[in-house]
Design a protein around this motif. Structure first.
Motif: not given
Length: 159
Positions: A57-58, A92-95, A101-105
């Motif tokens: 669950d994001l 990996y930096v975060g999300f 949508a989900t942004n992944v950094y």
């Protein structure tokens, strides 16, 4: 990148488009590649649950740390980089969740120059056989874009 819903499609309906977008910006001052992957949240939760056999669950703040771990593993498995002819590893930096949508950094450090970049992208490939991957790379105000469709994995740009 913005995602638009086709006419007649309600927000609650499953979207008919399976696409992920990866934006990479060469930050010459910081000597890094700043990477943002944008993935539909429902698809992302489904692929994380399938691959890691875990509840996902994001949106839930209480699950953020657990989701960080799953996303970090997933991105390492499904995105590989060849920078100027040599393999490079992203940190990996975060999300963050952003509407549908989900942004992944992610970030690649110690990048003194960007001449060529190849990204091997298999995001959501084990979920959809019509998955599309779009890559945008920006260096010094010049933007190059490419895309491919499942089963092709390799996206390349040259400056």
């Amino acid at each position: 990148m913005f995602f638009f819903l086709p006419a007649g499609l309600k927000k609650s309906d499953k979207h008919p488009l399976h696409v992920s977008t990866t934006e990479i910006n060469f930050n010459a001052k910081e000597k890094s590649l700043e990477i943002t992957c944008r993935i539909f949240t429902d698809d992302f939760e489904n692929v994380l649950a399938k691959q890691f056999k875990a509840k996902t669950d994001l949106s839930k703040p209480a699950m953020h740390k657990a989701m960080d771990e799953l996303i970090k593993k997933y991105m390492n498995l499904n995105l590989q980089y060849i920078l100027n002819g040599k393999a490079a590893k992203a940190s990996y930096v975060g999300f963050e969740k952003d509407n549908e949508a989900t942004n992944v950094y992610l970030e690649i450090d110690n990048v003194s120059a960007l001449n060529t970049l190849t990204v091997n992208n298999t995001i959501l490939y084990d979920l959809f056989d019509d998955q599309m991957s779009i890559l945008h790379v920006e260096k010094g105000g010049v933007r190059k874009s490419t895309r491919n469709n499942y089963p092709n994995r390799e996206l390349s740009v040259s400056f």
